[in-house]
Design a protein around this motif. Sequence first.
Motif, PDB file in Angstrom:
ATOM      1  N   GLY A   9     -16.986  72.861  74.033  1.00 35.57           N
ATOM      2  CA  GLY A   9     -17.213  71.788  74.984  1.00 35.57           C
ATOM      3  C   GLY A   9     -18.309  72.152  75.975  1.00 35.57           C
ATOM      4  N   ALA A  10     -19.037  71.123  76.437  1.00 36.66           N
ATOM      5  CA  ALA A  10     -20.153  71.374  77.350  1.00 36.66           C
ATOM      6  C   ALA A  10     -20.615  70.061  77.959  1.00 36.66           C
ATOM      7  CB  ALA A  10     -21.314  72.038  76.595  1.00 36.66           C
ATOM      8  N   LEU A  11     -21.585  70.185  78.853  1.00 36.07           N
ATOM      9  CA  LEU A  11     -22.292  69.031  79.399  1.00 36.07           C
ATOM     10  C   LEU A  11     -23.519  68.789  78.515  1.00 36.07           C
ATOM     11  CD1 LEU A  11     -23.014  66.935  81.613  1.00 36.07           C
ATOM     12  CD2 LEU A  11     -24.137  68.822  82.848  1.00 36.07           C
ATOM     13  N   VAL A  12     -23.691  67.551  78.073  1.00 30.34           N
ATOM     14  CA  VAL A  12     -24.809  67.229  77.194  1.00 30.34           C
ATOM     15  C   VAL A  12     -25.365  65.858  77.589  1.00 30.34           C
ATOM     16  CG1 VAL A  12     -23.313  66.178  75.449  1.00 30.34           C
ATOM     17  CG2 VAL A  12     -25.526  67.103  74.766  1.00 30.34           C
ATOM     18  N   GLN A  13     -26.640  65.658  77.357  1.00 29.82           N
ATOM     19  CA  GLN A  13     -27.258  64.386  77.682  1.00 29.82           C
ATOM     20  C   GLN A  13     -26.941  63.335  76.624  1.00 29.82           C
ATOM     21  OE1 GLN A  13     -31.463  64.999  78.286  1.00 29.82           O
ATOM     22  NE2 GLN A  13     -31.135  65.694  80.394  1.00 29.82           N
ATOM     23  N   PRO A  14     -26.960  62.069  76.994  1.00 26.70           N
ATOM     24  CA  PRO A  14     -26.760  61.013  75.992  1.00 26.70           C
ATOM     25  C   PRO A  14     -27.752  61.167  74.842  1.00 26.70           C
ATOM     26  CG  PRO A  14     -26.666  60.086  78.183  1.00 26.70           C
ATOM     27  CD  PRO A  14     -27.078  61.516  78.356  1.00 26.70           C
ATOM     28  N   GLY A  15     -27.252  60.973  73.639  1.00 25.83           N
ATOM     29  CA  GLY A  15     -28.060  61.155  72.443  1.00 25.83           C
ATOM     30  C   GLY A  15     -28.021  62.563  71.891  1.00 25.83           C
ATOM     31  N   TYR A  59     -11.521  58.702  60.661  1.00 28.59           N
ATOM     32  CA  TYR A  59     -12.181  58.679  61.963  1.00 28.59           C
ATOM     33  C   TYR A  59     -11.808  57.448  62.773  1.00 28.59           C
ATOM     34  CZ  TYR A  59     -15.237  62.161  59.827  1.00 28.59           C
ATOM     35  OH  TYR A  59     -15.729  63.281  59.219  1.00 28.59           O
ATOM     36  N   LEU A  60     -11.845  57.616  64.079  1.00 27.72           N
ATOM     37  CA  LEU A  60     -11.786  56.497  65.001  1.00 27.72           C
ATOM     38  C   LEU A  60     -13.027  55.641  64.768  1.00 27.72           C
ATOM     39  CD1 LEU A  60     -10.359  55.410  67.651  1.00 27.72           C
ATOM     40  CD2 LEU A  60     -11.978  56.839  68.902  1.00 27.72           C
ATOM     41  N   ASP A  61     -12.856  54.314  64.798  1.00 25.51           N
ATOM     42  CA  ASP A  61     -13.985  53.432  64.492  1.00 25.51           C
ATOM     43  C   ASP A  61     -15.208  53.711  65.356  1.00 25.51           C
ATOM     44  OD1 ASP A  61     -12.117  50.374  63.675  1.00 25.51           O
ATOM     45  OD2 ASP A  61     -12.630  52.150  62.493  1.00 25.51           O
ATOM     46  N   SER A  62     -14.975  53.978  66.627  1.00 27.38           N
ATOM     47  CA  SER A  62     -16.105  54.125  67.551  1.00 27.38           C
ATOM     48  C   SER A  62     -16.908  55.407  67.346  1.00 27.38           C
ATOM     49  CB  SER A  62     -15.623  54.049  68.997  1.00 27.38           C
ATOM     50  OG  SER A  62     -14.731  55.113  69.280  1.00 27.38           O
ATOM     51  N   VAL A  63     -16.398  56.353  66.560  1.00 23.64           N
ATOM     52  CA  VAL A  63     -17.143  57.590  66.307  1.00 23.64           C
ATOM     53  C   VAL A  63     -17.586  57.695  64.855  1.00 23.64           C
ATOM     54  CG1 VAL A  63     -15.792  58.728  68.107  1.00 23.64           C
ATOM     55  CG2 VAL A  63     -15.201  59.119  65.697  1.00 23.64           C
ATOM     56  N   ASN A  64     -17.108  56.797  64.007  1.00 23.48           N
ATOM     57  CA  ASN A  64     -17.446  56.845  62.587  1.00 23.48           C
ATOM     58  C   ASN A  64     -18.956  56.732  62.408  1.00 23.48           C
ATOM     59  OD1 ASN A  64     -16.857  57.069  59.897  1.00 23.48           O
ATOM     60  ND2 ASN A  64     -16.241  54.944  59.624  1.00 23.48           N
ATOM     61  N   GLY A  65     -19.502  57.667  61.657  1.00 24.51           N
ATOM     62  CA  GLY A  65     -20.947  57.691  61.449  1.00 24.51           C
ATOM     63  C   GLY A  65     -21.684  58.592  62.422  1.00 24.51           C
ATOM     64  N   ARG A  66     -21.020  58.970  63.513  1.00 25.35           N
ATOM     65  CA  ARG A  66     -21.637  59.877  64.494  1.00 25.35           C
ATOM     66  C   ARG A  66     -20.962  61.254  64.501  1.00 25.35           C
ATOM     67  NH1 ARG A  66     -21.145  58.834  69.766  1.00 25.35           N
ATOM     68  NH2 ARG A  66     -19.227  57.588  69.576  1.00 25.35           N
ATOM     69  N   SER A  84     -25.349  61.968  68.387  1.00 24.61           N
ATOM     70  CA  SER A  84     -25.623  60.703  69.091  1.00 24.61           C
ATOM     71  C   SER A  84     -24.561  60.424  70.147  1.00 24.61           C
ATOM     72  CB  SER A  84     -25.685  59.534  68.094  1.00 24.61           C
ATOM     73  OG  SER A  84     -26.673  59.760  67.122  1.00 24.61           O
ATOM     74  N   LEU A  85     -24.296  61.418  70.946  1.00 24.68           N
ATOM     75  CA  LEU A  85     -23.228  61.306  71.939  1.00 24.68           C
ATOM     76  C   LEU A  85     -23.549  60.256  72.986  1.00 24.68           C
ATOM     77  CD1 LEU A  85     -22.327  65.059  72.190  1.00 24.68           C
ATOM     78  CD2 LEU A  85     -20.685  63.234  71.737  1.00 24.68           C
ATOM     79  N   LYS A  86     -22.498  59.580  73.427  1.00 21.27           N
ATOM     80  CA  LYS A  86     -22.603  58.523  74.420  1.00 21.27           C
ATOM     81  C   LYS A  86     -21.756  58.883  75.647  1.00 21.27           C
ATOM     82  CE  LYS A  86     -22.785  55.094  70.682  1.00 21.27           C
ATOM     83  NZ  LYS A  86     -22.163  53.864  70.124  1.00 21.27           N
ATOM     84  N   PRO A  87     -22.067  58.324  76.794  1.00 23.86           N
ATOM     85  CA  PRO A  87     -21.241  58.604  77.984  1.00 23.86           C
ATOM     86  C   PRO A  87     -19.759  58.299  77.759  1.00 23.86           C
ATOM     87  CG  PRO A  87     -23.287  57.555  78.643  1.00 23.86           C
ATOM     88  CD  PRO A  87     -23.266  57.526  77.149  1.00 23.86           C
ATOM     89  N   GLU A  88     -19.471  57.300  76.946  1.00 20.70           N
ATOM     90  CA  GLU A  88     -18.060  56.955  76.696  1.00 20.70           C
ATOM     91  C   GLU A  88     -17.338  57.977  75.824  1.00 20.70           C
ATOM     92  OE1 GLU A  88     -20.741  54.979  76.292  1.00 20.70           O
ATOM     93  OE2 GLU A  88     -20.530  53.694  74.492  1.00 20.70           O
ATOM     94  N   GLY A 106      -3.962  72.496  71.041  1.00 21.01           N
ATOM     95  CA  GLY A 106      -4.767  73.450  71.778  1.00 21.01           C
ATOM     96  C   GLY A 106      -4.776  73.117  73.255  1.00 21.01           C
ATOM     97  N   GLN A 107      -5.502  73.917  74.020  1.00 23.10           N
ATOM     98  CA  GLN A 107      -5.509  73.752  75.472  1.00 23.10           C
ATOM     99  C   GLN A 107      -6.516  72.725  75.942  1.00 23.10           C
ATOM    100  OE1 GLN A 107      -7.087  76.083  73.861  1.00 23.10           O
ATOM    101  NE2 GLN A 107      -9.106  76.279  74.820  1.00 23.10           N
ATOM    102  N   GLY A 108      -7.415  72.325  75.065  1.00 28.50           N
ATOM    103  CA  GLY A 108      -8.405  71.307  75.388  1.00 28.50           C
ATOM    104  C   GLY A 108      -9.738  71.905  75.792  1.00 28.50           C
ATOM    105  N   THR A 109     -10.798  71.177  75.492  1.00 24.84           N
ATOM    106  CA  THR A 109     -12.141  71.582  75.885  1.00 24.84           C
ATOM    107  C   THR A 109     -12.878  70.343  76.400  1.00 24.84           C
ATOM    108  OG1 THR A 109     -14.139  72.770  75.175  1.00 24.84           O
ATOM    109  CG2 THR A 109     -13.129  71.319  73.547  1.00 24.84           C
ATOM    110  N   GLN A 110     -13.560  70.510  77.526  1.00 24.12           N
ATOM    111  CA  GLN A 110     -14.189  69.372  78.190  1.00 24.12           C
ATOM    112  C   GLN A 110     -15.547  69.060  77.573  1.00 24.12           C
ATOM    113  OE1 GLN A 110     -13.091  67.387  80.961  1.00 24.12           O
ATOM    114  NE2 GLN A 110     -14.870  66.161  80.364  1.00 24.12           N
ATOM    115  N   VAL A 111     -15.736  67.800  77.225  1.00 28.21           N
ATOM    116  CA  VAL A 111     -17.034  67.300  76.777  1.00 28.21           C
ATOM    117  C   VAL A 111     -17.485  66.254  77.794  1.00 28.21           C
ATOM    118  CG1 VAL A 111     -18.265  65.994  75.011  1.00 28.21           C
ATOM    119  CG2 VAL A 111     -16.601  67.743  74.341  1.00 28.21           C
ATOM    120  N   THR A 112     -18.645  66.473  78.368  1.00 27.11           N
ATOM    121  CA  THR A 112     -19.197  65.531  79.341  1.00 27.11           C
ATOM    122  C   THR A 112     -20.576  65.098  78.865  1.00 27.11           C
ATOM    123  OG1 THR A 112     -18.015  66.622  81.149  1.00 27.11           O
ATOM    124  CG2 THR A 112     -19.841  65.162  81.741  1.00 27.11           C
TER     125      THR A 112
END
Length: 115
Positions: A9-15, A59-66, A84-88, A106-112
Amino acid sequence: QVQLVESGGALVQPGGSLRLSCASSGSIFRFAVTGWYRKAPGKQRELVATITSDGFANYLDSVNGRFTISEDNPKNTIYLQMNSLKPEDTAVYYCYRRQGIDDYWGQGTQVTVSS
């Protein structure tokens, strides 16, 4: 008992892209369903992707293909390639394993995803 340890997990820019990893250890069964959930603030938990022991993915519909889930059975590790990460997509991502009648997390990992 089974232990799941996530990373990536990390901070990443859109796209942008990230790859999450989840390593399982302990009393591992050959046949299991593993996958990823996510939980964003103020939202319900979502099942993002799952993969069976024989490699069938869903896959969840909103992530399918990405997003792509994959597994390395000798290493007891699964991966979630997120493109192709999105803010959502911002959330805590949790690794999940179901074997027999037991569920493990697991304990979880933050994706921003933010500019």
